[in-house]
Design a protein around this motif. Sequence first.
Motif, PDB file in Angstrom:
ATOM      1  N   ASP A   1      45.778  26.499  29.814  1.00 19.56           N
ATOM      2  CA  ASP A   1      44.902  27.646  30.084  1.00 19.56           C
ATOM      3  C   ASP A   1      45.711  28.845  30.563  1.00 19.56           C
ATOM      4  O   ASP A   1      45.516  29.979  30.124  1.00 19.56           O
TER       5      ASP A   1
ATOM      6  N   SER B   1      48.249  30.273  27.890  1.00 22.42           N
ATOM      7  CA  SER B   1      47.573  30.924  26.764  1.00 22.42           C
ATOM      8  C   SER B   1      46.717  32.105  27.209  1.00 22.42           C
ATOM      9  O   SER B   1      46.072  32.749  26.388  1.00 22.42           O
TER      10      SER B   1
ATOM     11  N   LYS C   1      43.912  32.128  28.801  1.00 24.54           N
ATOM     12  CA  LYS C   1      42.541  31.848  28.389  1.00 24.54           C
ATOM     13  C   LYS C   1      41.554  32.694  29.187  1.00 24.54           C
ATOM     14  O   LYS C   1      41.704  32.883  30.383  1.00 24.54           O
TER      15      LYS C   1
ATOM     16  N   TYR D   1      37.559  33.739  30.464  1.00 20.27           N
ATOM     17  CA  TYR D   1      36.283  33.118  30.815  1.00 20.27           C
ATOM     18  C   TYR D   1      35.246  34.202  31.059  1.00 20.27           C
ATOM     19  O   TYR D   1      35.477  35.136  31.824  1.00 20.27           O
TER      20      TYR D   1
END
Length: 319
Positions: free
Chosen positions: A305, A308, A310, A312
Amino acid sequence: MLEKSEIVIVGAGIAGCSAAIAAAKENKKVLLIEKSATIGGHAINSNVGTICGAYYRTFSESPRLTGYQFSKDFIQKLISVTENKKPLQHDKGLYIFSYEWSVLKKLLEQELIDNGIQLIKNSEIIEVKKEKSQITSLLIKINNETIEIKPKVVIDCSGNGIISLLANLEMISSNSYQSASQIFRVQKVNSDNEFSLNIALKKAMVTLVNENGWPQSFKSLSIVPGSLKNKQADLKITLPETITDNKETNDALNILAKAYVHEIFPSLTPIIESLKDSSIHTIFPQLGIRVQQRSKGKYILTETDVLSCKKYDIGIALG
């Protein structure tokens, strides 16, 4: 009125200030609580001096900023008021952004004012009231007065999970920290070559550690990247002692770290030509530490996470 705050954020370090500014931009009434007399956390009071996560790893000479919305906007504002406009290529495709602590502090303070955020310094959370796992109110001690606030949202950016601790909620716990470091600024440095000076420091510290029986961690003494300018440089040394959750122990280590600096630096000046006229300008008040104790949320980020970047949708800062 403090009692009408919709969101209470505990801790006015970089994370807390960022969360407060991002929430205020969504037209929320934000109260920011800070236990010390100044904002910025370790980024300012320890003078960490660099931001490592602002750019994607790349071997290109044109790195891209990570994040979007608030985080990218804030970094761009910091770049606009910082002497070093370009990131520094560090290692294995990692780019870091170098900043001066006073510039970052001024920018954060102005952002808090511009976004109408209530900031209360020298204050602390003394009690968290809850029903089952739901926080219902906070008792906050401000000077000699205690007030109760019933916010809709509480965001813990204290760095040690103080809200979860007081509420007896589940923690991701550890008894250890990363190694602590002490940063100090020296003046009258007769060099403008950071690489060469770093090499000289490394060689000198190997000799001094062996001759004086100093801890091996002292060999890590180095220049904070990007700090060598105007005949000044910030140096960082890793401490050998273990960091714990015990405040008295850590306060004693803070004092010991300053003594280390006064012992080490005078031994360097006769050895390194570019430091022969140098002296200590500032020893920054806080140690650079990173606690491993965290509140346990609904989802724990994995290494994938993080690497990368990531995103949310439920995050306030979104990036």
